[in-house]
Design an enzyme around this catalytic site. Structure first.
Site, PDB file in Angstrom:
ATOM      1  N   HIS A 158      -8.310  33.706 -20.334  1.00 45.18           N
ATOM      2  CA  HIS A 158      -7.803  34.660 -19.339  1.00 45.18           C
ATOM      3  C   HIS A 158      -8.290  36.070 -19.664  1.00 45.18           C
ATOM      4  CE1 HIS A 158      -4.816  36.897 -16.912  1.00 45.18           C
ATOM      5  NE2 HIS A 158      -4.708  37.658 -17.982  1.00 45.18           N
ATOM      6  N   GLU A 159      -8.192  36.474 -20.936  1.00 46.81           N
ATOM      7  CA  GLU A 159      -8.633  37.814 -21.331  1.00 46.81           C
ATOM      8  C   GLU A 159     -10.129  37.988 -21.101  1.00 46.81           C
ATOM      9  OE1 GLU A 159      -6.719  40.294 -22.151  1.00 46.81           O
ATOM     10  OE2 GLU A 159      -4.935  39.025 -21.964  1.00 46.81           O
ATOM     11  N   HIS A 162     -11.064  38.991 -17.641  1.00 46.35           N
ATOM     12  CA  HIS A 162     -11.066  40.431 -17.359  1.00 46.35           C
ATOM     13  C   HIS A 162     -12.440  41.027 -17.677  1.00 46.35           C
ATOM     14  CE1 HIS A 162      -6.901  40.752 -16.336  1.00 46.35           C
ATOM     15  NE2 HIS A 162      -6.469  40.306 -17.508  1.00 46.35           N
ATOM     16  N   GLU A 243      -5.187  40.299 -12.528  1.00 48.38           N
ATOM     17  CA  GLU A 243      -4.568  39.233 -13.313  1.00 48.38           C
ATOM     18  C   GLU A 243      -4.805  37.870 -12.665  1.00 48.38           C
ATOM     19  OE1 GLU A 243      -3.176  39.426 -16.321  1.00 48.38           O
ATOM     20  OE2 GLU A 243      -3.755  41.541 -16.282  1.00 48.38           O
ATOM     21  N   ASP A 247      -6.833  34.694 -14.180  1.00 48.70           N
ATOM     22  CA  ASP A 247      -6.257  33.343 -14.218  1.00 48.70           C
ATOM     23  C   ASP A 247      -7.188  32.345 -13.551  1.00 48.70           C
ATOM     24  OD1 ASP A 247      -4.018  34.150 -15.573  1.00 48.70           O
ATOM     25  OD2 ASP A 247      -2.671  34.117 -13.844  1.00 48.70           O
TER      26      ASP A 247
END
Length: 334
Positions: A158-159, A162, A243, A247
């Site tokens: 997930h990070e 970004h 976000e 995801d």
């Protein structure tokens, strides 16, 4: 309030690990850093303002952008070590998984750290920082202790989403627009003596107000406070969108990496990344005692992240879409 938050509320729910000595030391260090960094920053800010005159906006923009970029370097190397210890992540399954994931995505990983967050709190998290060509991943020791390696990998996926979607860069660009708007509006306030007179400043002070006083009144008491409420909602909307994109990236990670004959088996293991991320989010919310049911309007104003239920529903929808796409692709091949 900080004392009550730390030694009453956090203690009551079993999160607090901070000792009184550490609490006082943190306050002293924070005040010291605030003076060591804040005083030169404020001095330079006022000097640029005075030097540039009415054409201060582009010069202050350049100065503040330079400051932000320098803090990207200074924070992890100088500031954070004053409060937490960063240790190289131990060899093992988790390190192997993260390094393999970074390699497949061509993420410029330079260091992989474990941070001793448990010495202050049992809350857990993970994040990355650094310059475009040199990134560092930091994982809280509490997250490593409370989650399985495959779940921690999903959180990192997930990070990395970004990073893949350039969210930090986009947020930096948005912040520059925000800063520009504030600075561009300020001269109109600075050169409006009746407005300053309405705050009961003497006539001679209102005619030529000290910059720092005028900026404080402008930012805190006059114009920006109500506008910032609207800006905060807009920023939360953008943050939530990012976000969800991150995801979705984790769910579709298998499609993002190059597939070779040797890597085909390893990439197949990423098919359940969405399910793993869902389990990891549930674990984090349970361990952190986070609120699950939140009024949507309250959440829109206060929360930069979607609620757990919103994220789980979105993750489920992403996985359904992925399954349909895979099924359609399989039929086409047949």
């Amino acid at each position: 309030f900080n004392i009550y938050q730390t030694f009453v509320l956090e203690e009551k729910h079993g999160f607090n690990k901070t000792t009184p000595q550490l609490f006082v030391a943190d306050i002293v260090k924070s005040f010291g850093l605030g003076f060591a960094i804040g005083a030169p920053f404020l001095s330079a800010f006022l000097w640029v303002f005075k030097w540039a005159g009415d054409r201060f906006v582009p010069w202050l923009m350049a100065f503040m952008l330079s400051f932000q970029l320098s803090m990207v370097i200074l924070y992890p190397t100088v500031i954070q070590p004053l409060f937490n210890k960063l240790s190289p992540l131990a060899e093992g399954e988790l390190r192997t998984r993260i390094e393999a994931l970074a390699t497949k995505l061509k993420f410029p990983l330079k260091h992989l750290y474990e941070i001793d967050g448990s010495k202050r709190s049992s809350h857990s998290n993970a994040y990355f920082f650094g310059l475009p060509w040199s990134k560092h991943i930091v994982i809280f020791d509490t997250l490593i202790k409370e989650s399985k390696p495959e779940e921690v990998e999903a959180v990192l996926a997930h990070e990395l989403g970004h990073w893949y979607h350039l969210h930090p860069t986009k947020l930096l660009a948005i912040s520059q627009i925000h800063i520009f708007t504030i600075l561009a509006l300020f001269p109109a306030f600075l050169h409006a003596p009746p407005l300053l007179r309405s705050f009961d400043f003497p006539k001679e002070v209102a005619a030529r107000p000290p910059t720092i006083v005028a900026f404080f009144v402008f930012q805190v008491q006059m114009l920006l406070s109500p506008l910032e409420a609207l800006v905060n909602i807009a920023m939360n909307f953008i943050s939530r969108k990012f976000e969800w994109e991150a995801d979705r990236f984790a769910c579709e990670l298998q499609e993002k990496v190059a597939v070779g004959e040797k890597e085909e088996k390893e990439n197949a293991e990423m098919a359940d990344m969405g399910e793993r991320l869902s389990r990891a989010l549930i674990t984090l919310h349970v361990k952190n005692l986070s609120t699950v049911w939140v009024d949507w309007l309250y959440s829109a104003y206060h929360h930069s992240h979607p609620t757990l239920t919103e994220r789980l529903k979105a993750l489920e929808a992403f996985q359904v879409q992925k399954a349909k796409k895979s099924g359609a692709g399989g039929k086409k091949e047949l």
